[in-house]
Design a protein around this motif. Sequence first.
Motif, short mmCIF file in Angstrom:
data_model
loop_
_atom_site.label_atom_id
_atom_site.label_comp_id
_atom_site.label_asym_id
_atom_site.label_seq_id
_atom_site.Cartn_x
_atom_site.Cartn_y
_atom_site.Cartn_z
N ASP A 50 0.81 -1.22 0.00
CA ASP A 50 0.00 0.00 0.00
C ASP A 50 0.84 1.28 0.00
O ASP A 50 0.67 2.14 0.86
CB ASP A 50 -0.98 -0.02 1.19
CG ASP A 50 -1.96 -1.18 1.09
OD1 ASP A 50 -1.57 -2.32 1.39
OD2 ASP A 50 -3.10 -0.94 0.66
N HIS A 52 0.81 3.20 -2.79
CA HIS A 52 -0.11 4.12 -3.48
C HIS A 52 0.56 5.28 -4.23
O HIS A 52 0.12 6.43 -4.11
CB HIS A 52 -1.14 4.64 -2.48
CG HIS A 52 -2.17 3.63 -2.06
ND1 HIS A 52 -3.13 3.15 -2.93
CD2 HIS A 52 -2.38 2.99 -0.88
CE1 HIS A 52 -3.90 2.28 -2.28
NE2 HIS A 52 -3.46 2.15 -1.05
N ASP A 73 -1.55 -2.63 -4.03
CA ASP A 73 -1.87 -1.20 -3.91
C ASP A 73 -0.59 -0.35 -4.02
O ASP A 73 -0.35 0.54 -3.21
CB ASP A 73 -2.64 -0.87 -2.61
CG ASP A 73 -4.13 -1.15 -2.70
OD1 ASP A 73 -4.59 -1.64 -3.75
OD2 ASP A 73 -4.83 -0.86 -1.72
N HIS A 105 -6.39 -1.41 -6.08
CA HIS A 105 -6.18 -0.13 -6.78
C HIS A 105 -5.54 -0.29 -8.16
O HIS A 105 -5.55 0.65 -8.94
CB HIS A 105 -5.34 0.81 -5.91
CG HIS A 105 -6.17 1.51 -4.88
ND1 HIS A 105 -6.53 2.83 -4.97
CD2 HIS A 105 -6.76 1.04 -3.75
CE1 HIS A 105 -7.28 3.16 -3.93
NE2 HIS A 105 -7.43 2.09 -3.17
N HIS A 254 -3.71 -3.79 2.59
CA HIS A 254 -5.10 -3.44 2.28
C HIS A 254 -5.82 -2.65 3.38
O HIS A 254 -6.37 -1.59 3.11
CB HIS A 254 -5.88 -4.71 1.91
CG HIS A 254 -7.28 -4.46 1.43
ND1 HIS A 254 -7.57 -3.47 0.50
CD2 HIS A 254 -8.47 -5.06 1.74
CE1 HIS A 254 -8.89 -3.49 0.27
NE2 HIS A 254 -9.43 -4.43 0.99
N HIS A 256 -5.18 -0.41 5.92
CA HIS A 256 -4.01 0.37 6.31
C HIS A 256 -3.88 0.47 7.84
O HIS A 256 -2.78 0.40 8.39
CB HIS A 256 -4.10 1.78 5.74
CG HIS A 256 -4.16 1.83 4.25
ND1 HIS A 256 -4.20 3.01 3.55
CD2 HIS A 256 -4.17 0.86 3.29
CE1 HIS A 256 -4.25 2.77 2.24
NE2 HIS A 256 -4.23 1.46 2.07
MN MN Z 1 -4.46 0.48 0.06
#
Ligand code: MN
Length: 296
Positions: A50, A52, A73, A105, A254, A256
């Motif tokens: 994650d 991102h 992610d 994502h 996932h 967070h």
């Molecule tokens: Mn995420």
Amino acid sequence: MQGIDIHPLTGNPTAAWREISQTQKVFKLNVKPPTKSVDSDKVRFVCMSDTHSLTHNIKFDIPDGDVFIHAGDFTKCGQQEEVQEFNRWLGELPHKYKVVIAGNHELSFDPTFIHIFKKHSEHTSRHTGTILDDEIPTLGMEKDALNEAVRVENVKQYLTNCIYLEDSTVNIYGITIYGTPWQPEFCKWAFNVPRGEKCLSKWNLIPENVDILLTHTPPVGHGDLVCSGIRAGCVELLNTVQQRIKPKYHVFGHIHEGYGITSDGKIIYINASTCDINYIPNNQPVVFDVPLKAGV
Ligand code: MN
Ligand code: 5GP
Ligand code: MN
Ligand code: MN
């Protein structure tokens, strides 16, 4: 293969966990980052998730190690530029091996991500369809970015600096790693599958000899507590992991706010989410060392 039953409360992981947790414990582990380099008879894993498309905002050093793991992610919506930037960043990391899975994502990675177009024409392909305003998933992503992302062709070609796993296995130093991007449906993102039978059918693809399991979603009960107080992990994933796969480590992200390390006494569960609930990449990578198997 030992079959896993669908839990009667599969659709309500909070209630399912209330029941399951009557008969098992969760130990919170406080593992500090290593202060010395890895022993010669061990393999060092460094886990993140994650990120991102925010790696440029990371303030900490990423520890060196043998295998870097990213549990999905890595972008905001899977645009080609985001994937290329992530790949460039991976290329600069010192780890000998880098293993990556997608998350919800990474819209461009999911070949089944077509639901948003179906309403308009059953025959529209995902590459020519257009997302309408009322169909934009969460996060307030811009419509243009989402439209661009879903039209990227053959996106995996841009991940040249890692081993990309999607319902597949890699063996490194005699250690078997399996990776899968699927998660219980939430807000119509990529790799979404309904809880219960559909999720279990993905977990049924995992072979039994896996040492390190890499999923984007947590299992119920470990690193899956959402800030609202409910649990979002997958019930059938926990049952599959505990009853059938029994890996040494289960790495995911996932949720967070579920960042951290736990154990049921046998398996170590790592929520490696780098971003916190506000999408700020505050959480340190999680590092663990695995003994080499004899003869490797
Ligand atoms: Mn995420
Ligand atoms: P992401 O959009 O990056 O996949 O997830 C970001 C946040 O959305 C998580 O930290 C969590 O707060 C929330 N979230 C993601 N999946 C679920 C889910 O299945 N249920 C609930 N309640 N929240 C979720
Ligand atoms: Mn096993
Ligand atoms: Mn996610």
